[in-house]
Design a protein around this motif. Structure first.
Motif, PDB file in Angstrom:
ATOM      1  N   LEU A   1      13.758  19.810  49.543  1.00 31.75           N
ATOM      2  CA  LEU A   1      14.935  20.571  49.166  1.00 31.75           C
ATOM      3  C   LEU A   1      16.129  20.136  50.012  1.00 31.75           C
ATOM      4  N   ASP A   2      15.902  19.911  51.281  1.00 31.67           N
ATOM      5  CA  ASP A   2      16.966  19.468  52.177  1.00 31.67           C
ATOM      6  C   ASP A   2      17.615  18.193  51.643  1.00 31.67           C
ATOM      7  N   THR A   3      16.794  17.240  51.224  1.00 34.42           N
ATOM      8  CA  THR A   3      17.302  15.962  50.703  1.00 34.42           C
ATOM      9  C   THR A   3      18.058  16.175  49.400  1.00 34.42           C
ATOM     10  N   LEU A   4      17.499  16.958  48.505  1.00 32.97           N
ATOM     11  CA  LEU A   4      18.149  17.217  47.225  1.00 32.97           C
ATOM     12  C   LEU A   4      19.515  17.869  47.423  1.00 32.97           C
ATOM     13  N   VAL A   5      19.576  18.886  48.263  1.00 37.77           N
ATOM     14  CA  VAL A   5      20.832  19.597  48.479  1.00 37.77           C
ATOM     15  C   VAL A   5      21.867  18.658  49.103  1.00 37.77           C
ATOM     16  N   ALA A   6      21.441  17.789  50.018  1.00 36.32           N
ATOM     17  CA  ALA A   6      22.355  16.809  50.618  1.00 36.32           C
ATOM     18  C   ALA A   6      22.874  15.842  49.559  1.00 36.32           C
ATOM     19  N   GLU A   7      21.990  15.379  48.696  1.00 38.04           N
ATOM     20  CA  GLU A   7      22.414  14.472  47.621  1.00 38.04           C
ATOM     21  C   GLU A   7      23.392  15.164  46.676  1.00 38.04           C
ATOM     22  N   MET A   8      23.154  16.421  46.372  1.00 32.99           N
ATOM     23  CA  MET A   8      24.053  17.167  45.493  1.00 32.99           C
ATOM     24  C   MET A   8      25.407  17.394  46.169  1.00 32.99           C
ATOM     25  N   ALA A   9      25.421  17.573  47.483  1.00 33.93           N
ATOM     26  CA  ALA A   9      26.680  17.729  48.210  1.00 33.93           C
ATOM     27  C   ALA A   9      27.511  16.456  48.086  1.00 33.93           C
ATOM     28  N   ASP A  10      26.846  15.304  48.169  1.00 35.51           N
ATOM     29  CA  ASP A  10      27.555  14.036  48.005  1.00 35.51           C
ATOM     30  C   ASP A  10      28.215  13.935  46.635  1.00 35.51           C
ATOM     31  N   ARG A  11      27.641  14.632  45.653  1.00 37.75           N
ATOM     32  CA  ARG A  11      28.176  14.624  44.283  1.00 37.75           C
ATOM     33  C   ARG A  11      29.046  15.844  44.010  1.00 37.75           C
ATOM     34  N   GLN A  12      29.313  16.618  45.050  1.00 36.06           N
ATOM     35  CA  GLN A  12      30.124  17.835  44.971  1.00 36.06           C
ATOM     36  C   GLN A  12      29.535  18.850  43.988  1.00 36.06           C
ATOM     37  N   VAL A  13      28.207  18.995  44.060  1.00 37.19           N
ATOM     38  CA  VAL A  13      27.485  19.935  43.205  1.00 37.19           C
ATOM     39  C   VAL A  13      26.951  21.074  44.067  1.00 37.19           C
ATOM     40  N   THR A  14      27.144  22.291  43.595  1.00 42.04           N
ATOM     41  CA  THR A  14      26.584  23.459  44.261  1.00 42.04           C
ATOM     42  C   THR A  14      25.191  23.722  43.697  1.00 42.04           C
ATOM     43  N   VAL A  15      24.258  23.983  44.577  1.00 41.52           N
ATOM     44  CA  VAL A  15      22.883  24.289  44.189  1.00 41.52           C
ATOM     45  C   VAL A  15      22.663  25.783  44.395  1.00 41.52           C
ATOM     46  N   VAL A  16      22.198  26.453  43.349  1.00 41.12           N
ATOM     47  CA  VAL A  16      21.894  27.880  43.432  1.00 41.12           C
ATOM     48  C   VAL A  16      20.389  28.046  43.273  1.00 41.12           C
ATOM     49  N   ILE A  17      19.788  28.699  44.241  1.00 36.09           N
ATOM     50  CA  ILE A  17      18.361  28.993  44.177  1.00 36.09           C
ATOM     51  C   ILE A  17      18.208  30.493  43.981  1.00 36.09           C
ATOM     52  N   ALA A  18      17.506  30.849  42.925  1.00 32.03           N
ATOM     53  CA  ALA A  18      17.201  32.260  42.702  1.00 32.03           C
ATOM     54  C   ALA A  18      16.013  32.617  43.578  1.00 32.03           C
ATOM     55  N   GLY A  19      16.216  33.610  44.440  1.00 33.79           N
ATOM     56  CA  GLY A  19      15.133  34.046  45.323  1.00 33.79           C
ATOM     57  C   GLY A  19      13.958  34.550  44.513  1.00 33.79           C
ATOM     58  N   PRO A  20      12.820  34.656  45.111  1.00 33.20           N
ATOM     59  CA  PRO A  20      11.645  35.038  44.331  1.00 33.20           C
ATOM     60  C   PRO A  20      11.770  36.434  43.724  1.00 33.20           C
ATOM     61  N   PRO A  21      11.346  36.544  42.471  1.00 30.63           N
ATOM     62  CA  PRO A  21      11.272  37.864  41.858  1.00 30.63           C
ATOM     63  C   PRO A  21       9.974  38.545  42.300  1.00 30.63           C
ATOM     64  N   PRO A  22       9.787  39.789  41.920  1.00 27.41           N
ATOM     65  CA  PRO A  22       8.476  40.388  42.180  1.00 27.41           C
ATOM     66  C   PRO A  22       7.389  39.537  41.514  1.00 27.41           C
ATOM     67  N   MET A  23       6.255  39.431  42.170  1.00 28.29           N
ATOM     68  CA  MET A  23       5.148  38.631  41.637  1.00 28.29           C
ATOM     69  C   MET A  23       4.016  39.580  41.276  1.00 28.29           C
ATOM     70  N   TYR A  24       3.718  39.637  40.007  1.00 26.96           N
ATOM     71  CA  TYR A  24       2.727  40.586  39.508  1.00 26.96           C
ATOM     72  C   TYR A  24       1.362  39.937  39.385  1.00 26.96           C
TER      73      TYR A  24
END
Length: 122
Positions: A1-24
């Motif tokens: 994830l660290d690498t992906l987010v860094a690569e997206m920053a180079d492309r001026q892309v914001t990455v949004v991660i949805a935190g975990p929902p309840p797990m049933y």
């Protein structure tokens, strides 16, 4: 994830991660009863520490990457004043599988997502 987010920053892309929902625990949402949401409920206190651990890891990573944002979803889908998380809100199922939202569940999160990604006034 660290690498992906860094690569997206180079492309001026914001990455949004949805935190975990309840797990049933159900294998199929059709086994749950909308009129008795507790039929598929999970005690909130058993899920919350796991969710917070994931959220904290993402937040830690976001301190190194300003283009990474966390959309916390757990508290929206299982409010803190509830002792039991259930896959029913407003009389409708929120999940299509044990940890995947359906359209109704996603729609409930839309206001939070829109607020998170809203442009910052200059």
């Amino acid at each position: 994830l660290d690498t992906l987010v860094a690569e997206m920053a180079d492309r001026q892309v914001t990455v949004v991660i949805a935190g975990p929902p309840p797990m049933y625990q159900f294998s199929d949402i059709r086994l749950c009863n909308r009129e008795r949401p507790e039929s598929c409920g999970v005690i909130r206190g058993t899920l919350e520490p796991l969710v917070r651990e994931v959220e904290n890891r993402v937040l830690s990573l976001s301190r190194r990457h300003p283009n990474l944002k966390l959309l916390p979803v757990f508290d929206s889908l299982c409010p803190a004043d509830q002792t039991l998380c259930t896959p029913v809100m407003e009389g409708r199922f929120t999940m299509r599988a044990r940890d995947h939202l359906n359209v109704h569940g996603a729609r409930l999160l839309a206001p939070s997502l829109l607020e998170l990604i809203a442009p910052v006034p200059e």
